[in-house]
Design an enzyme around this catalytic site. Structure first.
Site, PDB file in Angstrom:
ATOM      1  N   ILE A 171     -10.603 -60.499  87.552  1.00  0.00           N
ATOM      2  CA  ILE A 171      -9.980 -59.189  86.985  1.00  0.00           C
ATOM      3  C   ILE A 171     -10.125 -58.146  88.139  1.00  0.00           C
ATOM      4  O   ILE A 171     -10.993 -58.060  88.579  1.00  0.00           O
ATOM      5  CB  ILE A 171     -10.398 -58.751  85.637  1.00  0.00           C
ATOM      6  N   CYS A 172      -9.011 -57.444  88.602  1.00  0.00           N
ATOM      7  CA  CYS A 172      -8.999 -56.304  89.379  1.00  0.00           C
ATOM      8  C   CYS A 172      -9.749 -56.695  90.668  1.00  0.00           C
ATOM      9  O   CYS A 172      -9.498 -57.531  91.410  1.00  0.00           O
ATOM     10  CB  CYS A 172      -9.669 -55.319  88.515  1.00  0.00           C
ATOM     11  N   THR A 173     -10.790 -55.763  90.787  1.00  0.00           N
ATOM     12  CA  THR A 173     -11.620 -56.188  92.152  1.00  0.00           C
ATOM     13  C   THR A 173     -12.265 -57.308  92.618  1.00  0.00           C
ATOM     14  O   THR A 173     -12.738 -57.683  93.455  1.00  0.00           O
ATOM     15  CB  THR A 173     -12.525 -54.770  92.451  1.00  0.00           C
ATOM     16  N   THR A 207      -4.074 -57.864  92.438  1.00  0.00           N
ATOM     17  CA  THR A 207      -5.503 -57.004  92.309  1.00  0.00           C
ATOM     18  C   THR A 207      -5.093 -55.825  91.909  1.00  0.00           C
ATOM     19  O   THR A 207      -3.819 -55.469  91.868  1.00  0.00           O
ATOM     20  CB  THR A 207      -6.422 -57.058  93.567  1.00  0.00           C
ATOM     21  N   SER A 229      -5.891 -61.212  88.235  1.00  0.00           N
ATOM     22  CA  SER A 229      -5.140 -60.142  87.348  1.00  0.00           C
ATOM     23  C   SER A 229      -5.378 -58.681  88.094  1.00  0.00           C
ATOM     24  O   SER A 229      -6.435 -58.470  88.796  1.00  0.00           O
ATOM     25  CB  SER A 229      -5.475 -60.201  85.921  1.00  0.00           C
TER      26      SER A 229
END
Length: 318
Positions: free
Chosen positions: A102-104, A122, A154
């Protein structure tokens, strides 16, 4: 039914909201999923808020995971290199295990080399930095998540809910995922990218992997697409292509093609009034009967039952 174990690896600086997403989404199906949280040393983890969290496990549980999930951590902790202890922890993950960021969290996967030659995403705010650090990764900032077989990435914050719901849907079908979404009081899909079929970006032309061929295949799903054609497009021998494809995606080219065709068919069932035979032709199945068989094998329902579940009683029946 065996219980699918999800192991969440929390790193220092973790965002508390995203850290809790897997337990909230998968925890709604306690008879099907077990969620464990670990750290690289088994000790408490500092969050990006004014508190720390105590996790229940050390890195040894990663070796028992069916899915490993990496929630994001504070931007101030971003580094081109892996955080201490993370490389050793990731090496304990069994081959073929599904890995999700997720993300970073995608920065960790990229630093470990797991995203080389693959599509990923990202948070849009750090896309330029991600590209500069990891030019070998085909990053797309315009999607909520990218599903590339055993590796999923994601975007920021709530996209963690999106990708977890997507996994539930992939594992157990739309009806179960919609049930979880209602329990979490979130939409099962979000406009602007949350469709079962995600557009994968084309990798650099000099890439030596199979990403470019996978993209080409997605653009030509309506064609028969033999293994020889795929290998020819990748300019590899049949044996080399099949081996490299399996290493990158975690499944065979034939199985991946069926998954993509079923996925595209689900998208068309959800968003159009096309008849089943027409959808079959558009996604590369020879007949409507073939589509029905493959969809039933994948999610256990017929095309019309799937359409009714997703679109309601007003869905066409032809």
């Amino acid at each position: 039914m065996s219980v699918h174990r999800v192991v969440v690896l929390a790193l220092d600086g973790v965002y508390p909201f995203e850290l809790g997403i897997p337990s909230r989404v998968f925890g709604a199906l306690q008879d099907r999923y077990e969620v464990l949280t670990c750290s690289v040393d088994g000790g408490p983890v500092a969050t990006n808020a004014d508190f720390s969290v105590t996790v229940g496990h050390g890195p040894e549980v990663l070796a028992t995971a069916d899915t490993v999930l990496l929630p994001p951590f504070d931007l101030s902790r971003l580094s081109r290199e892996l955080p201490p202890g993370v490389g050793e922890a990731l090496k304990t993950i069994r081959p073929g295990t599904r890995i999700v960021s997720i993300c970073t969290g995608a920065f960790v996967l990229a630093a470990a080399g797991l995203l080389d030659g693959r599509p990923a995403t990202t948070h849009w705010a750090v896309t330029d930095l991600f590209r500069s650090w990891y030019p070998e990764v085909a990053v797309d900032p315009d999607v909520l998540f990218v599903d590339d077989g055993t590796l999923l990435t994601s975007a920021g914050a709530a996209s963690g809910v999106d990708v977890c719901l997507h996994l539930v849907r992939r594992d157990h079908g739309a009806a179960v995922a919609n049930h979880v979404a209602r329990a979490c009081v979130v939409p099962p899909w979000r406009d602007g990218g949350q469709a079962q079929y995600i557009e994968h970006p084309v990798p650099p032309a000099d890439g030596s992997g199979t990403s470019a061929t996978r993209q080409w295949a997605l653009e030509n799903l309506h064609e028969p697409l033999t293994l020889s054609e795929l290998a020819g497009h990748a300019r590899m021998s049949l044996r080399t292509f099949a081996r490299r494809f399996g290493d990158e995606v975690g499944t065979s080219p034939g199985r991946w093609l069926i998954q993509q065709r079923v996925s595209r068919a689900q998208h068309l069932l959800e968003t159009t009034d096309l008849a089943v035979d027409d959808i079959a032709g558009r996604v590369g199945f020879a007949t409507g009967t073939s589509l029905r068989e493959h969809l039933h094998a994948a999610i256990g329902v017929s095309p019309m039952a799937y359409r009714r579940t997703f679109r309601g009683a007003s869905a066409p029946t032809g």
